[in-house]
Design a protein around this motif. Structure first.
Motif, PDB file in Angstrom:
ATOM      1  N   GLY A 328       0.821  -1.210   0.000  1.00 17.56           N
ATOM      2  CA  GLY A 328       0.000   0.000   0.000  1.00 17.56           C
ATOM      3  C   GLY A 328       0.851   1.253   0.000  1.00 17.56           C
ATOM      4  O   GLY A 328       1.930   1.277  -0.607  1.00 17.56           O
ATOM      5  N   GLU A 329       0.377   2.244   0.692  1.00 20.85           N
ATOM      6  CA  GLU A 329       1.062   3.539   0.733  1.00 20.85           C
ATOM      7  C   GLU A 329       1.146   3.996   2.178  1.00 20.85           C
ATOM      8  O   GLU A 329       0.204   3.848   2.954  1.00 20.85           O
ATOM      9  CB  GLU A 329       0.290   4.563  -0.103  1.00 20.85           C
ATOM     10  CG  GLU A 329       1.001   5.917  -0.228  1.00 20.85           C
ATOM     11  CD  GLU A 329       0.224   6.870  -1.120  1.00 20.85           C
ATOM     12  OE1 GLU A 329       0.713   7.168  -2.220  1.00 20.85           O
ATOM     13  OE2 GLU A 329      -0.884   7.296  -0.704  1.00 20.85           O
ATOM     14  N   LEU A 330       2.314   4.539   2.524  1.00 18.25           N
ATOM     15  CA  LEU A 330       2.519   5.066   3.866  1.00 18.25           C
ATOM     16  C   LEU A 330       2.573   6.585   3.799  1.00 18.25           C
ATOM     17  O   LEU A 330       3.345   7.158   3.032  1.00 18.25           O
ATOM     18  CB  LEU A 330       3.830   4.530   4.451  1.00 18.25           C
ATOM     19  CG  LEU A 330       4.134   4.937   5.896  1.00 18.25           C
ATOM     20  CD1 LEU A 330       3.144   4.284   6.855  1.00 18.25           C
ATOM     21  CD2 LEU A 330       5.568   4.567   6.276  1.00 18.25           C
ATOM     22  N   GLU A 331       1.719   7.224   4.586  1.00 20.58           N
ATOM     23  CA  GLU A 331       1.728   8.685   4.693  1.00 20.58           C
ATOM     24  C   GLU A 331       2.470   9.045   5.971  1.00 20.58           C
ATOM     25  O   GLU A 331       2.109   8.606   7.062  1.00 20.58           O
ATOM     26  CB  GLU A 331       0.294   9.223   4.745  1.00 20.58           C
ATOM     27  CG  GLU A 331       0.230  10.752   4.762  1.00 20.58           C
ATOM     28  CD  GLU A 331      -1.208  11.247   4.749  1.00 20.58           C
ATOM     29  OE1 GLU A 331      -1.707  11.638   5.823  1.00 20.58           O
ATOM     30  OE2 GLU A 331      -1.824  11.217   3.658  1.00 20.58           O
ATOM     31  N   VAL A 332       3.523   9.817   5.828  1.00 17.36           N
ATOM     32  CA  VAL A 332       4.377  10.170   6.962  1.00 17.36           C
ATOM     33  C   VAL A 332       4.392  11.683   7.131  1.00 17.36           C
ATOM     34  O   VAL A 332       4.736  12.422   6.195  1.00 17.36           O
ATOM     35  CB  VAL A 332       5.823   9.674   6.743  1.00 17.36           C
ATOM     36  CG1 VAL A 332       6.659   9.933   7.989  1.00 17.36           C
ATOM     37  CG2 VAL A 332       5.846   8.205   6.376  1.00 17.36           C
ATOM     38  N   SER A 333       4.015  12.160   8.303  1.00 19.56           N
ATOM     39  CA  SER A 333       4.092  13.585   8.632  1.00 19.56           C
ATOM     40  C   SER A 333       5.382  13.826   9.391  1.00 19.56           C
ATOM     41  O   SER A 333       5.669  13.127  10.381  1.00 19.56           O
ATOM     42  CB  SER A 333       2.897  14.003   9.492  1.00 19.56           C
ATOM     43  OG  SER A 333       1.691  13.799   8.795  1.00 19.56           O
TER      44      SER A 333
END
Length: 385
Positions: A328-333
């Protein structure tokens, strides 16, 4: 490739034996330092006859007596391992999201910026093949080693997934909750291709170990050849001295034969001289053989020593596991003292980040050695400050 070797303690051996024997239909009862194994007719094992078998958890022959020993070096333990591997060499497990905490890449771990939040969005399932291999490096001499290595590749792309192998190993120790397994869904060609790819990579990983053992074997071979050469040099000196002594004796007998008056004494002297000449001829043949061999570098001995100290490397796949994971996709802030931004990168559960990230200024690939930094909302590398 991950080192799949465990510290094989007595406690782990006993726990493994209990779990395996119960899994194949036996009942196991502890009695002091013994495991009393009841084997019914329906038990799925060929190691013990139906009835009761006592395993003594000790290595002392006097303590074991006529029973079977169970300890890390015992044949009983090795037989249990072999049967377990033969019984279930291929299987399938799945890693749920809960089994795989977010694995941050080195370019984030080593960054001065702080990760404030992460969110993983699963898109689709993928399949990996995890292989457990035994690598045996041995010679006829004392130098040998036997190690276990595990590796993982994506079943389609054959891309290495070392984090998955680590994750599966962490979940497969004797102290962990048993994994729920099922029959594999991969076809034979896919498994064979993945196992071949893993085997090649594992050999590359253990090449330093192989080289180290080869150096040790070479030193041992060299020392043995030097010792042999010294012994042959000593023998050559002895032969030369003995030939000289026999030649002197022949000369004395020749002189004596001419001086004696008695026909009988003369014949006896000549007989002795003939025997000594025959002995001298044998000594000279041996000397010629040795000096020729020395001049050629003792080829026969060199071959013999080479055969004894030559390395044999065996790479044997023991088990293959089909492992389903989520891509999938990892969203990192991320944020630092002055700036903040959000990144989205390809990510596999249990695998980690699956695509490289480049510096938006110079195009260099981010890494642990060249980690991320923020310049406003621009993602840069440390090298281009």
């Amino acid at each position: 490739m991950s080192d799949a070797s465990l510290s094989v303690t007595q406690a782990r051996v006993e726990r493994f034996a209990e779990r395996y024997l119960e899994a194949v239909g036996c009942s196991v009862r502890e009695r002091g330092d013994e495991l009393v194994v009841t084997v019914p007719e329906t038990a799925r094992t060929d190691l013990f006859e139906a009835g009761t078998t006592t395993l003594v958890c000790a290595a002392d022959p006097e303590r074991i007596g006529g029973d079977l020993a169970l300890h890390p070096e015992s044949e009983t333990f090795r037989s249990l391992l072999r049967e377990a591997a033969d019984r279930a060499p291929i299987g399938r497990v799945e890693l749920a999201a809960a089994d795989a905490e977010v694995r941050l890449p080195g370019w984030l771990v080593e960054s001065e910026a702080t990760v404030t939040d992460t969110e993983f969005s699963p898109y689709y399932d993928r399949t990996a093949v995890v292989g457990l291999f035994r690598i045996g490096v041995e010679t006829v001499s004392e130098y040998q080693t036997d190690v276990l290595r595990a590796g993982a590749v994506d079943a389609d792309s054959l891309r290495e997934l070392p984090a998955l192998a680590d994750r599966l190993l962490a979940r497969a120790t004797p102290d962990s909750v048993p994994l729920e397994a099922a029959a594999t869904t991969l076809d034979e060609d896919a498994v064979r291709e993945a196992v071949d790819a893993l085997g090649e990579r594992i050999v590359e990983r253990v090449r330093p170990t192989i080289a180290e053992i080869r150096e040790g074997a070479t030193r041992a071979a060299g020392a043995e050849l030097d010792e042999y050469r010294q012994l042959q040099d000593q023998r050559i000196d002895e032969l030369e001295a003995e030939i000289s002594s026999v030649s002197d004796a022949i000369e004395r007998l020749s002189t004596a034969a001419e001086a004696v008056d008695s026909q009988a004494e003369r014949l006896e002297t000549l007989r002795e001289r003939k025997e000594l000449k025959a002995k001298r001829a044998e000594l000279r043949d041996e000397l010629t053989e040795l000096t020729d061999a020395r001049a050629a570098g003792f080829p026969e001995k060199r071959r013999e020593v080479g055969d004894r100290h030559g390395l044999e490397v065996a790479v044997e796949p023991l088990t293959v596991t089909e492992l389903r994971y989520v891509q999938g996709e990892l969203e990192v802030s991320i944020a630092d003292a002055a700036d903040r931004t959000t990144l989205r990168v390809g990510y596999g559960a249990g695998v980690g980040v699956t695509e490289p990230l480049a510096c938006e200024r110079c195009g260099s690939t981010l890494s642990a050695a060249n980690p991320l930094r923020l310049d406003g909302e621009t993602v840069c590398c440390t090298s281009c400050r």
